[in-house]
Design a protein around this motif. Structure first.
Motif, mmCIF file in Angstrom:
data_model
loop_
_atom_site.group_PDB
_atom_site.id
_atom_site.type_symbol
_atom_site.label_atom_id
_atom_site.label_comp_id
_atom_site.label_asym_id
_atom_site.label_seq_id
_atom_site.Cartn_x
_atom_site.Cartn_y
_atom_site.Cartn_z
ATOM 1 N N LEU A 185 0.301 4.805 -6.767
ATOM 2 C CA LEU A 185 -0.585 3.713 -6.358
ATOM 3 C C LEU A 185 -0.500 2.555 -7.323
ATOM 4 O O LEU A 185 -0.508 1.387 -6.943
ATOM 5 C CB LEU A 185 -2.019 4.218 -6.248
ATOM 6 C CG LEU A 185 -2.309 5.166 -5.081
ATOM 7 C CD1 LEU A 185 -3.641 5.870 -5.279
ATOM 8 C CD2 LEU A 185 -2.309 4.412 -3.744
ATOM 9 N N LYS A 190 0.833 -1.203 0.000
ATOM 10 C CA LYS A 190 0.000 0.000 0.000
ATOM 11 C C LYS A 190 0.871 1.258 0.000
ATOM 12 O O LYS A 190 1.802 1.371 0.789
ATOM 13 C CB LYS A 190 -0.913 0.039 1.230
ATOM 14 C CG LYS A 190 -2.071 -0.940 1.190
ATOM 15 C CD LYS A 190 -3.001 -0.682 2.344
ATOM 16 C CE LYS A 190 -4.147 -1.680 2.362
ATOM 17 N NZ LYS A 190 -4.978 -1.573 1.152
ATOM 18 N N ARG A 203 -1.356 -0.485 -5.096
ATOM 19 C CA ARG A 203 -2.384 0.186 -4.293
ATOM 20 C C ARG A 203 -1.920 0.284 -2.872
ATOM 21 O O ARG A 203 -2.308 1.114 -2.126
ATOM 22 C CB ARG A 203 -3.766 -0.462 -4.368
ATOM 23 C CG ARG A 203 -4.256 -0.781 -5.769
ATOM 24 C CD ARG A 203 -4.174 0.373 -6.742
ATOM 25 N NE ARG A 203 -5.172 1.394 -6.488
ATOM 26 C CZ ARG A 203 -5.310 2.484 -7.195
ATOM 27 N NH1 ARG A 203 -4.496 2.718 -8.214
ATOM 28 N NH2 ARG A 203 -6.232 3.372 -6.899
#
Length: 240
Positions: A235, A2, A240
């Motif tokens: 991202l 992330k 992500r």
């Protein structure tokens, strides 16, 4: 991995510090709510928000304002948390996780109680480290002093911990690239932990390297605020 966009707040306004130095401050025109809305719009799952006023005072100073932002997106909140009540209030206000740093070294019993009371998913242990011949030494007092404990010493005290945020303080805010050797080592050593890297990310290549190292997350602040990385691109690279 992330990508976690970061926002530091002083007097409700986004700022950036260099190496944690309150005299080396950059102010940004974008407001806090607008910034979080842009993070969410780009597709970020969570943002890292630091109450710098609280960090300096040793107690949360922007609780109500940060609580008013939790409706925008999930937040990981840091800055001055020292008691069970302070942590509980922030979680009740809507924060996803609360970050605890030096308290874990000063009062490990209380930190363990926080983990037991709120659960490992609600607490992030933040460790600021400086690499020495003795290993990754944990720094305290605004990075001015070392604690005499290594990262391994601290983490081993808390078998219930899940989320650990590690900042190489010689890299933070410098846009000189992350300490890949450190983070690769941590990812191998602590495969059961969600390790978040912080400090030095300045390019998509840096993000790709952290992703490939096996990190759970990368906190990115200055590179986003100064448009060196576009969040949508970051991202995508991070996964992500």
């Amino acid at each position: 991995m992330k990508l976690i966009p970061a926002m530091d707040l002083m007097d409700r306004a986004p700022v950036r510090l260099s190496k944690g130095d309150f005299t080396a401050r950059t102010d940004y025109e974008t407001g806090a709510r607008a910034a979080l809305e842009s993070f969410r719009g780009a597709g970020a799952d969570i943002a890292h928000v630091v109450d710098l006023d609280g960090a300096r005072a040793g107690e949360p100073r922007q609780h109500d304002f940060i609580a008013s932002l939790t409706d925008i997106m999930p937040l990981q909140v840091a800055g001055g948390f020292r008691t069970l009540d302070q942590v509980g209030r922030m979680l009740v206000a809507g924060a996803r996780r609360v970050v605890i740093g030096s308290l874990a070294l000063k009062d490990p019993t209380l930190f363990a109680e926080m983990l037991n009371s709120f659960g490992a998913d609600a607490i992030t242990l933040a460790l600021d480290v400086r690499l020495t011949n003795d290993g990754a030494m944990v720094a305290t007092h605004g990075w001015a002093e070392t604690s005499g404990q290594t990262l391994d010493d601290v983490v081993s005290n808390f078998p219930r911990i899940r989320h650990v945020l590690v900042t190489d303080i010689d890299k933070d805010g410098m846009l000189a690239g992350p300490n890949l050797a450190l983070y690769r080592s941590l990812a191998v050593t602590y495969q059961g932990l969600e390790i978040q890297a912080s400090g030095g990310v300045s390019s998509l290549d840096d993000l790709a390297a952290l992703r490939d190292a096996g990190l759970a997350g990368a906190i990115v602040g200055k590179a986003l605020w100064e448009d060196r990385i576009q969040l949508t691109d970051g991202l995508s690279v991070a996964g992500r």
